[in-house]
Structure formats: structure tokens, C-alpha cells
Enzyme design. Structure first.
Site, PDB file in Angstrom:
ATOM      1  N   ALA A   1      32.971  39.428  36.428  1.00 51.02           N
ATOM      2  CA  ALA A   1      33.535  38.099  36.657  1.00 51.02           C
ATOM      3  C   ALA A   1      34.747  38.194  37.577  1.00 51.02           C
ATOM      4  O   ALA A   1      35.450  39.206  37.614  1.00 51.02           O
ATOM      5  CB  ALA A   1      33.917  37.459  35.329  1.00 51.02           C
TER       6      ALA A   1
ATOM      7  N   ARG B   1      37.585  37.083  37.443  1.00 49.92           N
ATOM      8  CA  ARG B   1      38.900  37.291  36.826  1.00 49.92           C
ATOM      9  C   ARG B   1      39.203  38.770  36.607  1.00 49.92           C
ATOM     10  O   ARG B   1      40.345  39.135  36.337  1.00 49.92           O
ATOM     11  CB  ARG B   1      38.979  36.532  35.504  1.00 49.92           C
ATOM     12  CG  ARG B   1      37.966  36.974  34.460  1.00 49.92           C
ATOM     13  CD  ARG B   1      38.089  36.132  33.197  1.00 49.92           C
ATOM     14  NE  ARG B   1      37.101  36.492  32.184  1.00 49.92           N
ATOM     15  CZ  ARG B   1      35.882  36.003  32.120  1.00 49.92           C
ATOM     16  NH1 ARG B   1      35.493  35.133  33.044  1.00 49.92           N
ATOM     17  NH2 ARG B   1      35.040  36.359  31.174  1.00 49.92           N
ATOM     18  N   TYR B   2      38.180  39.611  36.709  1.00 54.11           N
ATOM     19  CA  TYR B   2      38.381  41.044  36.496  1.00 54.11           C
ATOM     20  C   TYR B   2      38.497  41.825  37.806  1.00 54.11           C
ATOM     21  O   TYR B   2      39.067  42.910  37.824  1.00 54.11           O
ATOM     22  CB  TYR B   2      37.222  41.626  35.685  1.00 54.11           C
ATOM     23  CG  TYR B   2      37.066  41.014  34.315  1.00 54.11           C
ATOM     24  CD1 TYR B   2      38.097  41.073  33.376  1.00 54.11           C
ATOM     25  CD2 TYR B   2      35.887  40.365  33.960  1.00 54.11           C
ATOM     26  CE1 TYR B   2      37.951  40.498  32.122  1.00 54.11           C
ATOM     27  CE2 TYR B   2      35.735  39.796  32.710  1.00 54.11           C
ATOM     28  CZ  TYR B   2      36.771  39.863  31.799  1.00 54.11           C
ATOM     29  OH  TYR B   2      36.629  39.308  30.559  1.00 54.11           O
ATOM     30  N   THR B   3      37.910  41.336  38.865  1.00 53.06           N
ATOM     31  CA  THR B   3      37.855  42.098  40.116  1.00 53.06           C
ATOM     32  C   THR B   3      39.012  41.729  41.037  1.00 53.06           C
ATOM     33  O   THR B   3      39.543  40.618  40.980  1.00 53.06           O
ATOM     34  CB  THR B   3      36.522  41.840  40.840  1.00 53.06           C
ATOM     35  OG1 THR B   3      36.346  40.432  41.013  1.00 53.06           O
ATOM     36  CG2 THR B   3      35.364  42.396  40.036  1.00 53.06           C
TER      37      THR B   3
END
Length: 820
Positions: free
Chosen positions: A116, A118-120
Site C-alpha cells: 500500500a 502508505r508503506y512505500t
């Protein structure tokens, strides 16, 4: 209040609206711009990163931040579309030269989804910075964003020929584009060639640009398809993955796939190979595993011992996406209109764009330098009269009055006067004066250079040449896709298989195998040849054919269907191997089995097959009717209700046909009595059966065949051989004559075969016993006799089948081979 009504044609309105929608999709979504090679979403991503300071020299930012800025400021679409585009720009297997540097899970070549947003995290690559170089120098036009609150660039002032470097693909309304990636070094060399010679022929450019250069490597076959793509805008090229052959222990070998075609999902490729192995479309693979890691792709295919790796490689190319076609359609937006491009026109449009960017940049720099020079002239003039300037300023009551008096006294402009008023006192030192004079001389030199660029086309193209050379030296990487300058022709598997003599055996229980004939020939010199004639204690060979690898193998079933394959497609087995069940090679229905196998090299109109059914029907058909087949089989003969096919033989007009029935009757007639009929025909009556009777055997007696007798066997173990001369030739369709005296003691006839004195007899009982004896042990008898007991059966047992073999049979069964 009056209202004005306007009547419009719905046809015209739909045409107008659809055209507007089409242009919106073409220009604003699916087709890249020829100048920067970007679609709007990619352009907006890079510009938003520029505005955020998300460059390669700074730490990466969360992808969610980038996506949020893009959709909030410039791209009013779903976040998934923007994130997918951002992810693709960071994938080194999707982009020849990625424009993003990602941290985290950005997906894989196996088709795994990225994490997602928001993680990368992501930042522009160094190459991407060249797309935005000089964007703040009025090099490109800007337009309002979707809500008129901000401005965005119409195109980026890129120094990189991105349209051809990373390629593009997209589907618009009524049109599509599919441009492959290329090598940056080759593109830059082609640009330099066009700069030196704008009229250079395309053929000369093709000596520089060798073909697409995919990020996943592989082979590309250069032929007419690529030439058409580069000269006309459309064409197709063949792309193959790259494989290696590795040696294993004990002489075995492995095929290792190291590179795959562009856009191919590796896990799907592995899955496809596994399916083909399970379906036995590719035979000879012992193990399949994916050993890929961060170092690269490594799919290992372990081969069985003795398998020729080139055959498997060719099968992989033929049946899997390891070989694909890449359709090139070089469509891009030129002046707000879609246009099909040649390789030269694509490069020329990029150079035109660079020329415009450099001209606009130079004008911006020139204006800036001239404005600064104008100020410096005023400052130096003030320093020349510093005392008077200071007194004038001190005697003025307001800054505005001081500005006016400076303008009037020294003939200055407002900008010069304001600069003097803004000048710090430290500028009054002698050192500062020298700096101002030095800066003025530098500006004068720059202005002269800028004016030369704008005034001399050769100098302008020299600047472009220097920039192209700089990009080439900074970012070029070695070519990954190997170019093979030949048209790829489909190599048939047969081209790699020698047309050796082989033996095809089919057992009564349906097990089939292919064995090299040399093994049987060697066995006859001293081994137990009969060991190769049965697959297990309860089975024996029903069909034994000597043929070659390249011939067609025809398998006829009891339900009148025919399956066709090449002999080499039958799995190979050793002399003593059980073989492969026929149902694993061709699809069979319930209660369906193969009754006859034939081999032919060609399907000639002069070659004929004879069909015989359980109900006494016979049919002769040209072999040419059976040249084609389907995966599910082909109707070979039209069977009537409760009838089944018992035998198919190749015949000539000079042959004789003998039909034998279960009740002990037989009829002999000429093959000429059976006319040639179509593939779906049921045939004609061969023998008039008595109630309850059925045909159990069909014999083909060739005119020159040395088979003086017919061996007839009953299900209770009785048998006899009768001279062929005792079977007179009759008219087809009669009731026939007595062949075997059927009694309660003998049981019904199960079959009849032509034999000679040097043959041997092999019988299989219902209790899975195999009995072998020499034919000369069975006394010759007349037609109307029941013969002698061939085998003593246990209570309730019966004979289920028999066959003949060449050679006498002693206790060791040496030198026996199946009668062909």
C-alpha cells in the site's frame, strides 16, 4: 419570462460529444506526447515531485504524499490510477531506465502487487531530474489546473528522448499505441547523426538503432516486421527468452531460463510449463522449480536422462509465452493530434522540442543577463560620482524624491535608481567596485554567447549536440536485449528428432510405448526377446508396429473415432517398461478403447483403409480423408446402434478380406467388392450374421503373403489352424461358410489370425496367465472341426485374447518378436 428554445439534432450532438470524449482520452489520458514521451499522469507525478523537492539528492517521501499532491493539485482521478503509474515508473522490469527510485515493496515480475502507498517511499531518479531541467526558465508553456488554482506544464523540457527510451503503451478510443523501449546510447547516436545530417535516410539510422532494448533482456529477431515498424510505424517482432543448458550429475542435463520476454509474468510462465508437463504435451521433464532471487531470474527445468535439451527448448518456445510477438504501433500526440511515427520522425520531433526549449531558455537567460547588466551599469555610474550621489540622497526629504532626483541628474532608469537606493554602504569600497566591474564583463560575455545562439543556427545545434552527448555519457547502459538479424522461422520439433526406426507396442489393457528398434535387434542376438512383449503378468501386446519417428500414428477406437499424432509423440519406454496408458495421450470416453493402430507417412488418395465392425459392416476409405484430426478425435466411420469398430487395416485392390464370427462362420471376398466411401459413411454389409452372432476378427490376406493357414481360437481354450485354400472366395454380404465347429465344449470363437509354421502363439486367460506355444504344435484341421485343446483352464476361466509372434517358442522364449 420568455424562454428561448433551441432544437438540436441528437445525431449531431452525439457525434460532437463522442468526438470531444475521444480527443480527451487520446490527448489527456492514453497516448503519450511525442516531445517528452509522457502521458499526463506521469508528467503530473514528476512535476508534483519537483514542487515537493522530492529529487534524487534528498531523502524519499511516502508515496501517499506524492499521490495526494498529484490528485489534489493536478490529476482529479482515483488514487489507485496514480499510484499504479508511480509504481510502474519505479519497476526496473517495466521501465528500461526507471524514473523513480523506490523503497519498499513495488511488486515483482511474478505479478505480485505492490505494498500500500502508505508503506512505500519514492524519489525521482537522477535521470528523471533531466526531464525537469530548466523548467523554471520559461522553457515550456503552463496551463491552469483543473480548478484554476494552480498551473501545470503542458510538456516537460526533457533532455531525454523518453518516448523511445522507455516506450509506451495505451488504448484510446479507436486507436492504440505500443512503443517498445530502446537503448539510450543508440538513441543518442541516432540523434547526433540527424543533427549532423538532417536528411539522413532511415536505413542509415537502422544501422545505429539495432532494435528494441527490453529491460528483461532476451532475444529479438530483426526482420521485415521491425523494418516496417521503423519505416512505416507499424510492425511485429518476435521476442524470445534466454535459456542455458547446464550439465548435472550422471550425464543428466537441465535447462535454465535466465531472461524472459518483456511484459511476461514469470510465475505464469512456470505455471504454463507445469500444465504442459502434466498434460504430456511436453515430455522428458523430471523437475521444475523457480530459483529466482534478487540476483536475477533462474527457472530450472531438470530433464530426464537421455532427453535432448534442444527438443525441450524448442517445445518451450512453441507452446509457452517464452516466445512472444511484440506488435509495434508507434502512435503519439503531435500538435494535439495523434500521429503514426517512423523512427526518424520520432527523433526529429524530439530534436525540434529541444531546439525550442534551448531557444526559450536562452532568451530567458539573455533577458535576465541584460537586466542585471543594466543595474550594474547604474551602480558603477553611481560609484563614479559617489560623493554627489550621497549628498543628493541626504538632501532629499523622501526616497521617492531621491529616486526622481537621481534619474534626472544622472539619466538613470527607475530600476537603476532604485538599485542605487537599495545599495548597502559596503558596496562603496574599492573592492566591491572591482567585483561589480568583473561581474559586468562576465555578463557582457554571456550576453554575447546568448545572442550568438539565437542568431546562429549552427551554434544552436552545437549546444543541442553537446547536451545529447552529455546525456549519452552520463546515463547510457549496456544493451540488454540481444539482436539476431534474421527472421525467426518456426522450427518444428521433428527438425530436431532423427527419423529413427522404432517399435510401437500397444497392450491389451491399453498401455503404449515407443522403443528404438535397435534394442529389439540386439535382443535377438541372445537375450530373452519375449520380455519386451508384455507389460505385466496379466497383460500382453495387442499391437506391434515397426515404423519411424516422423510418421503419423493413427489410433482407432471401438466407437469409430480416430486420434492422430506423430510417432515421436508417444512416450519412449525401455524394452521391459510397462508404457503409458493411452488415455493419458488421447482423450477417451467412458467404455472406449483403442482397437487398432496404424502408421502412415503421407495421406495419399491412392492409399486405402478397410474398416470392419462387430455387426459385419465393412468400409473402404481413402487415407486422404483422415489427413486432419481434432484434439477430441475425428469420426472415422459411422457406426450403427449397438455396433463397434473391431479393426482397421491398410489394403489394396488385390487383397482379400476374411471376416470370422463368434459362432464359427467366416467369409472371404475380394477387396474390390468394397467401394470407396466417405469418412462418415457406415459402410456396406460384409457378412450376413445369424441372430446373436458377431464378427470377432478381420483378416487381410495379401496376394503375395506367405501365410498358408488361419489360426482360430475359442474362449474355452480350443484352437486349430486351417489352410487358406479351404476358404473359397465368395460374394460380399453372404452368410459365409463354417470356419470352426462351435460347441458347448469349445465355447465361442474369440479371434482368428493368419499364421505360418514358424510362428508362435501367445494366449492370455481370464486368470492372468500367459501361455506360449509354437504354431506347428497345433495340428492342421479342416474348417468344420473344433480343433484341439490349446490350454487347460481352471474352473470358470476362459481365454480373453491371443496373438502371434515370429519364431518358435521354447522354454526360454528366445528370439521371439511380435508378428507385424
Amino acid at each position: 419570462m420568455s424562454q428561448t428554445e433551441h432544437h438540436i439534432s441528437i445525431e449531431q450532438e452525439m457525434r460532437k460529444s463522442y468526438l470531444e470524449y475521444s480527443l480527451s482520452v487520446i490527448i489527456g489520458r492514453a497516448i503519450p506526447d511525442v516531445r517528452d514521451g509522457l502521458k499526463p499522469v506521469h508528467r503530473r507525478i514528476l512535476f508534483a515531485q519537483q514542487e515537493l523537492g522530492n529529487s534524487y539528492t534528498r531523502p524519499p517521501k511516502k508515496c501517499a504524499r506524492i499521490v495526494g499532491d498529484v490528485i489534489g493539485k493536478y490529476h482529479p482521478h482515483g488514487d489507485s490510477a496514480v499510484y499504479d503509474a508511480l509504481v510502474r515508473m519505479a519497476q526496473d522490469f517495466s521501465m528500461r531506465d526507471p524514473l523513480e527510485e523506490g523503497q519498499g515493496n513495488f511488486g515483482s515480475i511474478d505479478g505480485d502487487a505492490p505494498a500500500a502507498m502508505r508503506y512505500t517511499e519514492v524519489r525521482m531518479s537522477r535521470l528523471a531530474s533531466e526531464f525537469l531541467s530548466d523548467i523554471d526558465k520559461e522553457t515550456v508553456d503552463f496551463r491552469p489546473n483543473y480548478d484554476n488554482s494552480l498551473e501545470e506544464p503542458i510538456v516537460l523540457p526533457t533532455k531525454v528522448p523518453n518516448l523511445l527510451l522507455n516506450g509506451s503503451s495505451g488504448i484510446a478510443v479507436g486507436m492504440a499505441t505500443n512503443i517498445p523501449p530502446h537503448n539510450l546510447g543508440e538513441l543518442c547516436n541516432a540523434l547526433l547523426k540527424i543533427i549532423d545530417d538532417p536528411d539522413v535516410p532511415i536505413d542509415n539510422l537502422l544501422n545505429i538503432i539495432h532494435g528494441p532494448d527490453f529491460p528483461t533482456g532476451g532475444f529479438i529477431y530483426v526482420g521485415q516486421g521491425l523494418y516496417d515498424a521503423y519505416t512505416k510505424g507499424r510492425g511485429t517482432v518476435k521476442v524470445r527468452g534466454k535459456v542455458e543448458i547446464e550439465e548435472r550429475k550422471k550425464g543428466a542435463q537441465s535447462i535454465v531460463i535466465r531472461e524472459i520476454p518483456f511484459g511476461l509474468n514469470k510465475s505464469s510462465l512456470v505455471e504454463k510449463i507445469a500444465i504442459l508437463v502434466n498434460e504430456r504435451k511436453i515430455d522428458g521433464i523430471a523437475d521444475l522449480r523457480d530459483e529466482s532471487d534478487r540476483k536475477g531470474i533462474r527457472v530450472v527445468i531438470e530433464l530426464k536422462k537421455g532427453v535432448i535439451p534442444e527438443i525441450i527448448i524448442n517445445a518451450l518456445y512453441k507452446f509457452t509465452p517464452l516466445e512472444t510477438s511484440f506488435g509495434i504501433n508507434m502512435l503519439a500526440v503531435v500538435d494535439n493530434r495523434p500521429q503514426l511515427l517512423t523512427i526518424k520522425s520520432a527523433l526529429t520531433y524530439f530534436l525540434d522540442h529541444r531546439r525550442e526549449v534551448i531557444v526559450r531558455r536562452t532568451r530567458f537567460e539573455l533577458n535576465k543577463a541584460e537586466a542585471r547588466l543594466h543595474i550594474l551599469i547604474g551602480l558603477i555610474h553611481a560609484l563614479d560620482h559617489i560623493d554627489e550621489v550621497v549628498n543628493l540622497i541626504r538632501s532629499s526629504s523622501t526616497p521617492a524624491e531621491a529616486k526622481i532626483r537621481l534619474i534626472e541628474r544622472f539619466s538613470l532608469s527607475e530600476i537603476q535608481a532604485q538599485s542605487i537606493l537599495d545599495m548597502r554602504l559596503q558596496r562603496l569600497t574599492g573592492l566591491e567596485r572591482e567585483k561589480l566591474e568583473e561581474e559586468m564583463h562576465e555578463l557582457q560575455t554571456k550576453i554575447a554567447w546568448y545572442e550568438s545562439i539565437l542568431g546562429d543556427t549552427k551554434i544552436l545545434w552545437g549546444v543541442i549536440r553537446d547536451e545529447v552527448t552529455g546525456i549519452k555519457e552520463m546515463y547510457t547502459t549496456p544493451r540488454r536485449t540481444e539482436v539476431i538479424r534474421e527472421t525467426l522461422t518456426n522450427i518444428e520439433i521433428e527438425d530436431l528428432i532423427p527419423d529413427d526406426d522404432v517399435v510401437i507396442t500397444l497392450s491389451r489393457r491399453g498401455y503404449i510405448k515407443r522403443t528404438n528398434l535397435a534394442i529389439y535387434q540386439q535382443q535377438r542376438r541372445g537375450g530373452k526377446g519375449v520380455a519386451g512383449l508384455h507389460t505385466s503378468e496379466d497383460d500382453f501386446v495387442q499391437e506391434f508396429i515397426t515404423t519411424t519417428n516422423h510418421q503419423f500414428l493413427l489410433l482407432f477406437t471401438n466407437k469409430g473415432r480416430m486420434h492422430q499424432l506423430k510417432v515421436h509423440q508417444v512416450p519412449e519406454g525401455s524394452r521391459t517398461a510397462k508404457g503409458t496408458h493411452i488415455a493419458n495421450i488421447v482423450p477417451l470416453e467412458k467404455e472406449e478403447w483403442v482397437t487398432t493402430i496404424l502408421t502412415v507417412r503421407e495421406f495419399s488418395d491412392n492409399k486405402f483403409f478397410l474398416f470392419a465392425t462387430r455387426k459385419g459392416m465393412v468400409k473402404r476409405s481413402s487415407a486422404s480423408y483422415y489427413a486432419r484430426s481434432r484434439r477430441t478425435g475425428l469420426l472415422a466411420v459411422g457406426l450403427r446402434e449397438d455396433d463397434e469398430l473391431i479393426m482397421v487395416k491398410e489394403v489394396t485392390n488385390n487383397d482379400f478380406i476374411v471376416l470370422a464370427t463368434a459362432e464359427g462362420f467366416a467369409i472371404r471376398f475380394s477387396c474390390e467388392d468394397v467401394r470407396n466411401m466417405g469418412r462418415g459413411a457406415a459402410g456396406v454389409k460384409g457378412i450376413a450374421l445369424r441372430p446373436g452372432d458377431s464378427v470377432v476378427a478381420c483378416l487381410i490376406l495379401q496376394e503375395k503373403q506367405d501365410t498358408p493357414a488361419i489360426m482360430t481360437v475359442s474362449n474355452l481354450g480350443y484352437g486349430k489352424r486351417t489352410s487358406i485354400d479351404l476358404y473359397r472366395v465368395q460374394t460380399r454380404g453372404g452368410k459365409g461358410i463354417i470356419n470352426f465347429k462351435v460347441t458347448q465344449k469349445t465355447g465361442l470363437v474369440i479371434g482368428a489370425k493368419p499364421v505360418s509354421d514358424d510362428n508362435a502363439l501367445v494366449l492370455l486367460t481370464s486368470t492372468n496367465k500367459i501361455i506360449r506355444m509354437s504354431v506347428d504344435e497345433v495340428r492342421s484341421a479342416g474348417r468344420a472341426t473344433m480343433g484341439v485343446r490349446l490350454v487347460k483352464l481352471d474352473d470358470g476361466a476362459y481365454v480373453v485374447g491371443f496373438d502371434t509372434v515370429d519364431g518358435t517358442v521354447d522354454d526360454s522364449c528366445d528370439d521371439a518378436t511380435i508378428n507385424t
